[in-house]
Design an enzyme around this catalytic site. Sequence first.
Site, short mmCIF file in Angstrom:
data_model
loop_
_atom_site.label_atom_id
_atom_site.label_comp_id
_atom_site.label_asym_id
_atom_site.label_seq_id
_atom_site.Cartn_x
_atom_site.Cartn_y
_atom_site.Cartn_z
N ASP A 22 0.84 -1.17 -0.01
CA ASP A 22 0.07 0.21 0.02
C ASP A 22 0.83 1.33 -0.15
OD1 ASP A 22 -2.98 0.93 1.75
OD2 ASP A 22 -1.36 2.31 0.84
N ASP A 117 -3.70 2.29 -4.99
CA ASP A 117 -2.55 2.31 -4.22
C ASP A 117 -2.18 1.00 -3.83
OD1 ASP A 117 -3.91 2.80 -2.18
OD2 ASP A 117 -2.24 3.90 -1.53
N GLU A 118 -3.06 0.05 -3.98
CA GLU A 118 -2.79 -1.17 -3.12
C GLU A 118 -3.34 -2.66 -3.67
OE1 GLU A 118 -5.13 -1.69 0.55
OE2 GLU A 118 -6.41 -0.46 -0.30
P1 TTP Z 1 -5.09 4.94 1.19
O1 TTP Z 1 -4.16 4.07 0.50
O2 TTP Z 1 -6.37 4.61 2.08
O3 TTP Z 1 -4.49 6.40 1.89
P2 TTP Z 1 -3.15 6.98 1.67
O4 TTP Z 1 -2.28 6.14 0.63
O5 TTP Z 1 -3.44 8.11 1.17
O6 TTP Z 1 -2.32 6.80 2.94
P3 TTP Z 1 -1.65 5.56 3.67
O7 TTP Z 1 -2.15 4.35 2.97
O8 TTP Z 1 -0.42 5.82 3.80
O9 TTP Z 1 -2.55 5.48 5.09
O10 TTP Z 1 -5.92 5.63 -0.06
C1 TTP Z 1 -4.99 5.87 -1.14
C2 TTP Z 1 -5.63 6.77 -2.05
O11 TTP Z 1 -7.13 6.92 -2.18
C3 TTP Z 1 -5.54 8.39 -1.19
O12 TTP Z 1 -4.27 8.80 -1.38
C4 TTP Z 1 -6.36 9.04 -1.75
C5 TTP Z 1 -7.52 8.20 -2.29
N1 TTP Z 1 -8.75 7.98 -1.12
C6 TTP Z 1 -9.93 8.85 -1.40
O13 TTP Z 1 -9.73 9.72 -2.56
N2 TTP Z 1 -10.58 9.16 -0.31
C7 TTP Z 1 -10.78 8.22 0.73
O14 TTP Z 1 -11.64 8.29 1.36
C8 TTP Z 1 -9.38 7.53 0.95
C9 TTP Z 1 -9.21 6.78 2.17
C10 TTP Z 1 -8.50 7.51 0.01
MG MG Z 2 -2.13 4.15 0.70
#
Ligand code: TTP
Ligand code: MG
Length: 415
Positions: A22, A117-118
């Site tokens: 992720d 992103d994962e």
């Molecule tokens: P995440 O992987 O949940 O968050 P992140 O990568 O920003 O942070 P981390 O993993 O380090 O905690 O989500 C990936 C992307 O998806 C995030 O950068 C933005 C988008 N996203 C949204 O648009 N709305 C949301 O509610 C969430 C959780 C994520």
């Molecule tokens: Mg992330």
Amino acid sequence: MPSRKSSDHTEKSWPRAILHVDMDAFFAAVEQLDHPEYRGKPVIIGGRAEHRGVVSTASYEARKFGVHSAMPTARAKALCPKGIFLPVRMHRYAEVSGIIHEIFTHYTPKVLPLSVDEAFLDITGSQRLFGPPRQLSMKLKQEILDSTGLTASVGVAPCLFVAKVASDLQKPDGLVLVPEEKVLDTLAPLPVGRIWGVGKVMQKHLNKLGIETISQLRSWPLKTLQENFGNTGDHLYNLARGIDDREVTEPDAEKSVSNETTFAEDVTKCAELEKTLLALADKVATRCRAADLAGRVVQIKLRYSDFSTVTRRITLATPVCTGQVLFRHGVKLLREKTEAGSRPVRLIGIGLSNFNAPPATQGDLFNSHAESGKTSADETDRKSEKAERALDRIREKLGDDMIGRGSLLLEPDDE
Ligand code: TTP
Ligand code: MG
């Protein structure tokens, strides 16, 4: 000290190894990459406060102020008035997403993309080539960093659920390995909300019963959990013990669904090529949906008037099955990766391959994740899938001719 090495299972091959990767603060990290002046600063990505927008994500610097995803941007501004507030540039994030999802396939064919992103990777069979999980994970993280300039967090465990939990434990730039014998201890102190499928409502219900942590949940007999939560009781019982036998299935790379057409006269005009491509994309997507297939590789084929033939492809982060989305990627390939418009074209085709289960059938747990509305592009794509499935039903009832193929209107670009 031979005993240290033999007790360190991270150095050995694992009988089953699932890796969850992720990206860290993904949208914000891309902005900091593209704008060096934002690095080390609180960066907040999302809708505008004056439009009652919400935060998509925030850099780790901004999270220190209490800013997080899904919070109203106005609230984020109050918490972090000096933050750098930026709009979502989905087009750019999708580009980086394509690169990382391509990298995943270097390590195993068994990849299950979860979002932009994962992904989960089943690396059980990859250990002979890449070494045990720690070695493989470090190589994967390094390749992502070298190719994109971004950091990812990785968790490895014997099952999907624990791997996902693990990747979150040392963010950002984390690497956490949870071999079988550490599964129970790793899960024990975590709040029950970390269990997939446990939303806010169920968490409250569990808390009312005095269950705050996974170890407390573990002390409840299966029967009592079933009485309280029905089928979900089994699910809670198993996940609390790190029992999760879902598989990361290998997409069927051989299979593909495609359609092509030869023009009566060679075509040079882009508009005409694109119109044909739209009709072909719609046909391909309709066939995929009928077979319950969604694919991650979009390919176009062009044969120029001199019979030279080119194919261009793109690997997407998530499987798709709509004409709308297929066309959007196909047309991008056509415009950017071919000589369409300057060389006369005899034949054009589009296809979809690398099939995985469509997102909607990947199980309830994934649904709850998908429904959280991760990105605006995801949402647009889901809407077009709904609309096209509705059209499928009408076509089934009234016959194909009742609905023009051109009825797939393009939505404004989300860039
Ligand atoms: P995440 O992987 O949940 O968050 P992140 O990568 O920003 O942070 P981390 O993993 O380090 O905690 O989500 C990936 C992307 O998806 C995030 O950068 C933005 C988008 N996203 C949204 O648009 N709305 C949301 O509610 C969430 C959780 C994520
Ligand atoms: Mg992330």
